[in-house]
Design an enzyme around this catalytic site. Structure first.
Site, PDB file in Angstrom:
ATOM      1  N   ASN A  30      37.393  35.597  32.860  1.00  0.00           N
ATOM      2  CA  ASN A  30      37.358  35.982  34.269  1.00  0.00           C
ATOM      3  C   ASN A  30      38.597  35.565  35.055  1.00  0.00           C
ATOM      4  O   ASN A  30      38.605  35.620  36.277  1.00  0.00           O
ATOM      5  CB  ASN A  30      36.098  35.412  34.937  1.00  0.00           C
ATOM      6  CG  ASN A  30      34.839  35.789  34.193  1.00  0.00           C
ATOM      7  OD1 ASN A  30      34.249  34.962  33.503  1.00  0.00           O
ATOM      8  ND2 ASN A  30      34.464  37.053  34.258  1.00  0.00           N
TER       9      ASN A  30
ATOM     10  N   ILE B 123      41.603  35.581  39.864  1.00  0.00           N
ATOM     11  CA  ILE B 123      40.238  35.188  39.506  1.00  0.00           C
ATOM     12  C   ILE B 123      39.247  36.287  39.864  1.00  0.00           C
ATOM     13  O   ILE B 123      39.326  36.870  40.945  1.00  0.00           O
ATOM     14  CB  ILE B 123      39.840  33.918  40.287  1.00  0.00           C
ATOM     15  CG1 ILE B 123      40.832  32.781  40.011  1.00  0.00           C
ATOM     16  CG2 ILE B 123      38.418  33.488  39.928  1.00  0.00           C
ATOM     17  CD1 ILE B 123      40.795  31.671  41.056  1.00  0.00           C
ATOM     18  N   CYS B 124      38.302  36.553  38.961  1.00  0.00           N
ATOM     19  CA  CYS B 124      37.220  37.479  39.276  1.00  0.00           C
ATOM     20  C   CYS B 124      35.952  36.663  39.489  1.00  0.00           C
ATOM     21  O   CYS B 124      35.340  36.205  38.529  1.00  0.00           O
ATOM     22  CB  CYS B 124      37.031  38.476  38.132  1.00  0.00           C
ATOM     23  SG  CYS B 124      35.710  39.652  38.445  1.00  0.00           S
ATOM     24  N   LEU B 125      35.598  36.438  40.723  1.00  0.00           N
ATOM     25  CA  LEU B 125      34.394  35.662  41.031  1.00  0.00           C
ATOM     26  C   LEU B 125      33.806  36.206  42.328  1.00  0.00           C
ATOM     27  O   LEU B 125      34.503  36.311  43.340  1.00  0.00           O
ATOM     28  CB  LEU B 125      34.755  34.173  41.184  1.00  0.00           C
ATOM     29  CG  LEU B 125      33.597  33.218  41.491  1.00  0.00           C
ATOM     30  CD1 LEU B 125      32.592  33.192  40.350  1.00  0.00           C
ATOM     31  CD2 LEU B 125      34.114  31.802  41.740  1.00  0.00           C
TER      32      LEU B 125
END
Lengths: 301, 192
Positions: free
Chosen positions: B78, B86-88
């Site tokens: 991620n 960042i993928c959050l």
């Protein structure tokens, strides 16, 4: 159970800002359908930029809360082309029952914003006519004062909550010195406390749900059949611009002990009126059309 | 204008907290540019690593999320192995003013414990995570040792490649690509 999810009578939408709140997400999803080939990162960037653009456009074109306008004057033109004649019939009925309305910005905060605006406006008007602090103002100040401990008890971070709580309490302190016009300006000030006090209503609603998790759980069942109250608050109540459903409405009216009447206008030709909680006599009355809330004024207001 | 009072309150709260394993340092006078660190959680390939995260506070904060990016290179589905993006969800549409810089950093720490390969930021890493978990762990661990640990002892493999005459940068890059496998790294260096 969920009026916001019922879009069986969705109004026809022409431009972004004409779209109801519920359409904010749908417009976004539609515009993303062709981007399957992009990387996750590009897609995310696009999503956030588009959402920001849509919200910014709405903010430019529509005040947070508009001026008072006549019911049929405001709504008739909007539904003139609508093939479902039930809307026109419904508008006639509302027009006989209510004297005016205010449009609330379609940014996903419309319930909280409309509810708070009308409540504070009524409070300012009632206080203006009295030499001493009215009981309702004393009561709501106590409720808000006591809410801080509740917010912290259910796990909210004090450094995050303080400013919201303080701004709300300060606004209530200012009520005796405000006129309805001054309140209107304050709640329409993009740089002022407006968005903070509106978001605080979300925090209050979420806190009431968390404090009464057992009672609310049956109404917030997820797709997996499980009711995760904390997750519901994190994903459906706390995020800015996330629409309000009945659960949040019930929770907020309970927390503040401020009732609300909601008039549902749809294609049936018979607007239905629901009072939260049942049997109360609310001053705050809102007009609900699939995906959006506006403020209503009684003929006696 | 982002609320300075709130940022100050958050920073005070963070400076008092010595337990959570996250720290934040102010990088600009207006307090809008910050740098956070989180430690790699125990029992993960990131254990022993210290990760620096750049934090930029937007004008709309706290109604808009802080912008965060890994400055320290990391091998995680991620997080981009190239850019640190960042993928959050809570740094995107699931952000709310109830969250803070600290809770966001703690969420990043949690993300290191539980990657979400179905919602990847780095497709290459996510594919490896799903198809070859052993290689994924080995590579993530090597990246931790190479990029996220204080450089008191150089990895023996890097030293050996440097002794063979490759530049340190190329040796590190080749080893990182090979997930720490020395033979594969040598083959890559010799064939390039």
């Amino acid at each position: 159970m969920n009026p916001a999810g019922d879009d069986s009578a969705t109004t026809t939408t022409t431009t972004t800002t004409e779209a109801a709140d519920g359409d904010l997400q749908r417009a976004l999803e539609a515009s993303l359908r062709d981007v399957g080939t992009m990387s996750a990162q590009e897609q995310d960037r696009l999503t956030i930029d588009q959402l920001n653009d849509i919200v910014a456009t709405i903010a430019q074109e529509q005040p947070m809360v508009g001026a008072k306008v006549g019911i049929s004057e405001a709504l008739a033109a909007e539904y003139a082309e609508n093939p479902m004649k039930g809307f026109a019939l419904g508008i006639d009925i509302l027009n006989a029952k209510y004297s005016a309305m205010r449009r609330v910005r379609k940014d996903g905060n419309c319930f909280y914003r409309g509810f708070l605006y009308r409540y504070l406006e009524a409070l300012v008007l009632a206080q203006q006519q009295q030499p001493t602090t009215i009981p309702e103002l004393v009561r709501i100040r106590e409720v808000v004062k006591g809410s801080k401990k509740k917010l912290l008890d259910v796990g909210y971070d004090e450094s995050a909550m303080d400013m919201f709580w303080e701004m709300f309490a300060e606004l209530l302190d200012q009520v005796p010195s405000l006129t309805p016009d001054a309140l209107h300006l304050k709640l329409n000030d993009e740089q002022g406390v407006s968005n903070h006090v509106v978001w605080f209503c979300r925090a209050l609603s979420a806190t009431q749900i968390k404090l009464n998790a057992d009672r609310f759980a049956p109404f917030i069942m997820g797709e997996d059949g499980l009711a995760d109250v904390d997750k519901f608050c994190r994903t459906e109540v706390e995020p800015v611009n996330h629409e309000c459903e009945q659960v949040q409405i019930i929770a907020l009216t309970e927390m503040l002990q401020v009732p609300v009447t909601i008039e549902y206008l749809d294609a049936s030709g018979h607007p239905s009126s629901i009072v939260f909680p049942e049997g109360a006599h609310p001053t705050v009355k809102l007009l609900y059309r699939p995906g959006h809330y506006d403020i209503l004024y009684d003929t006696t207001d | 204008m982002a609320d300075k009072g709130r940022i100050k309150k958050e920073l005070t709260e963070l400076s008092r907290d010595t337990k959570s394993g996250v720290t934040v340092e102010v990088k600009s006078e207006d307090m809008h540019e910050l740098e956070g660190t989180i430690s790699g959680p125990e029992g993960t390939p990131y254990e022993g690593g210290t990760y620096v995260i750049t934090i930029s506070i937007p004008r709309g904060y706290p109604f808009e999320p802080p912008k965060m990016k890994f400055l320290t290179k990391i091998w995680h589905p991620n997080i981009s192995s190239q850019t640190g993006a960042i993928c959050l969800d809570i740094l995107k549409d699931q952000w709310s003013p109830a969250l803070t810089i600290k809770t966001a950093l703690l969420s990043l720490q949690a993300l290191l414990c539980s990657p979400e390969p179905e919602d990847p930021q780095d497709a290459q890493v996510a594919t490896m995570y799903k198809q070859d978990p052993a290689k994924f762990r080995q590579t993530a661990k090597f990246w931790t040792e190479t990029y996220a640990q204080k450089s008191d002892g150089e990895s023996a493999a890097i030293s050996r490649l440097v002794e063979m005459g490759f530049s340190r940068d190329r040796a590190v890059a080749a080893l990182a690509q090979a997930g720490g496998d020395e033979t594969e790294a040598v083959n890559k260096l010799l064939s390039s």
